[in-house]
Scaffold this motif. Structure first.
Motif, mmCIF file in Angstrom:
data_model
loop_
_atom_site.group_PDB
_atom_site.id
_atom_site.type_symbol
_atom_site.label_atom_id
_atom_site.label_comp_id
_atom_site.label_asym_id
_atom_site.label_seq_id
_atom_site.Cartn_x
_atom_site.Cartn_y
_atom_site.Cartn_z
ATOM 1 N N GLY A 87 0.777 -1.234 0.000
ATOM 2 C CA GLY A 87 0.000 0.000 0.000
ATOM 3 C C GLY A 87 0.805 1.280 0.000
ATOM 4 N N ILE A 88 2.051 1.234 -0.480
ATOM 5 C CA ILE A 88 2.816 2.482 -0.581
ATOM 6 C C ILE A 88 2.866 2.899 -2.054
ATOM 7 N N ASP A 89 2.603 4.156 -2.310
ATOM 8 C CA ASP A 89 2.793 4.680 -3.654
ATOM 9 C C ASP A 89 3.807 5.804 -3.598
ATOM 10 N N LEU A 90 4.584 5.918 -4.685
ATOM 11 C CA LEU A 90 5.554 7.014 -4.748
ATOM 12 C C LEU A 90 5.068 8.066 -5.744
ATOM 13 N N ILE A 91 5.722 9.196 -5.751
ATOM 14 C CA ILE A 91 5.438 10.223 -6.750
ATOM 15 C C ILE A 91 6.673 10.338 -7.641
ATOM 16 N N GLY A 92 6.481 10.160 -8.949
ATOM 17 C CA GLY A 92 7.633 10.241 -9.843
ATOM 18 C C GLY A 92 7.284 9.679 -11.200
ATOM 19 N N SER A 93 8.296 9.175 -11.909
ATOM 20 C CA SER A 93 8.051 8.612 -13.226
ATOM 21 C C SER A 93 8.100 7.087 -13.142
ATOM 22 N N THR A 94 6.964 6.444 -13.414
ATOM 23 C CA THR A 94 6.893 4.979 -13.332
ATOM 24 C C THR A 94 7.903 4.351 -14.291
ATOM 25 N N LYS A 95 7.982 4.920 -15.510
ATOM 26 C CA LYS A 95 8.855 4.338 -16.538
ATOM 27 C C LYS A 95 10.323 4.401 -16.106
ATOM 28 N N GLU A 96 10.769 5.583 -15.647
ATOM 29 C CA GLU A 96 12.191 5.727 -15.289
ATOM 30 C C GLU A 96 12.512 4.924 -14.025
ATOM 31 N N LEU A 97 11.603 4.946 -13.048
ATOM 32 C CA LEU A 97 11.880 4.182 -11.823
ATOM 33 C C LEU A 97 11.936 2.695 -12.145
ATOM 34 N N HIS A 98 11.022 2.258 -13.015
ATOM 35 C CA HIS A 98 11.052 0.842 -13.372
ATOM 36 C C HIS A 98 12.388 0.487 -14.030
ATOM 37 N N SER A 99 12.897 1.385 -14.890
ATOM 38 C CA SER A 99 14.157 1.045 -15.554
ATOM 39 C C SER A 99 15.301 1.006 -14.541
ATOM 40 N N ALA A 100 15.288 1.909 -13.554
ATOM 41 C CA ALA A 100 16.338 1.880 -12.526
ATOM 42 C C ALA A 100 16.253 0.598 -11.697
ATOM 43 N N PHE A 101 15.057 0.307 -11.199
ATOM 44 C CA PHE A 101 14.924 -0.876 -10.335
ATOM 45 C C PHE A 101 15.244 -2.139 -11.119
ATOM 46 N N SER A 102 14.828 -2.218 -12.389
ATOM 47 C CA SER A 102 15.101 -3.472 -13.081
ATOM 48 C C SER A 102 16.579 -3.628 -13.418
ATOM 49 N N ASN A 103 17.305 -2.518 -13.532
ATOM 50 C CA ASN A 103 18.761 -2.637 -13.653
ATOM 51 C C ASN A 103 19.358 -3.281 -12.395
#
Ligand code: ADP
Length: 265
Positions: free
Chosen positions: A136-152
């Motif tokens: 139940g936590i949501d962040l504020i930012g760019s889903t696309k860029e955060l996803h690329s960082a986390f998947s790296n």
């Protein structure tokens, strides 16, 4: 002139006096811009020839010339690697040119399940993958860029962890906000390398990462995405025991759910 860029430093001089040191960084910033444009242009220009090479390679049938099969396979691997390199360079150029980031709601529950699925797909059952989430936590930012960082971070965890090891992806609240961490039980990184590890093309050992198929740009991308979110990357690692990469987000990046800023769920 309005085009001059100065870096200012204040140095305490005496009880009520400060020294102002102004450094003219105009030329340095112009050179940096030239470098960025050059990298972006070269990467962009490499895209088309690579697509052509890739396309023709796909049409060659190894069954027609079995003796060519190993060479074709190697050419395919290397051209895929070059494509990935070009894509990563373009991503870095795009991130460098940005000075702000989207402020959409980033649903972390679905982000975590996506990351877990990716880790499982990459690992092909060779590692134990688990995701422990503070739901139940949501962040504020760019889903696309955060996803690329986390998947790296996730793909590094898989690539630098021998079969049989474990990978844990988790989201936690900490005192000042929220942290997403990727822990692995893999090779680890010697402490002397940690200060430079997020520099582009910096590698602990070139053979280690060449075998693993990386481009050397993954952590530089992670660092840029986090900077744009005013988030911090922390790395804890022990050789032979594994590493933890954690991304710390301040409360201003946590989407409030009950109207109180930063209160979360
Ligand atoms: P690469 O594409 O080479 O993996 P990265 O920027 O993602 O480039 O990582 C830089 C270097 O940091 C890697 O070459 C590797 O030596 C080291 N590294 C990154 N993640 C890990 C990890 N989870 N465990 C051990 N070493 C790592």
């Amino acid at each position: 002139s309005a085009d001059i860029r100065l870096n200012l430093r204040l140095i305490p001089y005496s009880e009520d006096l400060w020294l102002v040191v102004a450094r003219d960084v105009t030329k340095m910033m112009r050179l940096e811009q030239v470098r960025r444009d050059f990298v972006a242009n070269v990467s962009h220009e490499l895209r088309t020839p690579l697509t052509v090479v890739h396309g023709y390679l796909d049409m060659l049938d190894p069954d027609e010339h079995p003796e060519w099969a190993p060479m074709l396979a190697e050419m395919q691997l290397q051209s895929q690697r070059m494509t990935q390199l070009v894509e990563d360079l373009l991503t870095l150029s795009r991130l460098e040119a940005q000075d702000g980031i989207d402020s959409e709601t980033v649903a972390m529950d679905s982000m975590l399940s996506t990351l877990r699925r990716e880790a499982e797909a990459l690992s092909q059952g060779r590692h134990l993958v688990s995701a422990e989430d503070a739901a139940g936590i949501d962040l504020i930012g760019s889903t696309k860029e955060l996803h690329s960082a986390f998947s790296n971070l996730v793909s590094n965890a898989v690539r630098y962890t021998p079969a049989g090891g474990s990978i844990v992806i988790r989201l936690d609240r900490d005192g000042e906000g929220v942290a997403l961490s990727v822990r692995d039980s893999g090779l680890g990184i010697p402490a002397s390398h940690l200060p430079r590890i997020t520099e582009r093309f910096y590698r602990v050992s070139t053979s280690r990462s060449r075998e693993s198929g990386g481009t050397g740009l993954g952590l530089a991308i992670v660092k840029h995405v986090l900077n744009l979110h005013h988030a911090r990357l922390e790395i804890a690692s022990e050789v032979g025991r594994g590493s933890v990469f954690s991304c710390h987000f301040g409360l201003e990046r946590v989407q409030p759910r009950d109207g109180r800023p930063g209160a979360g769920s």
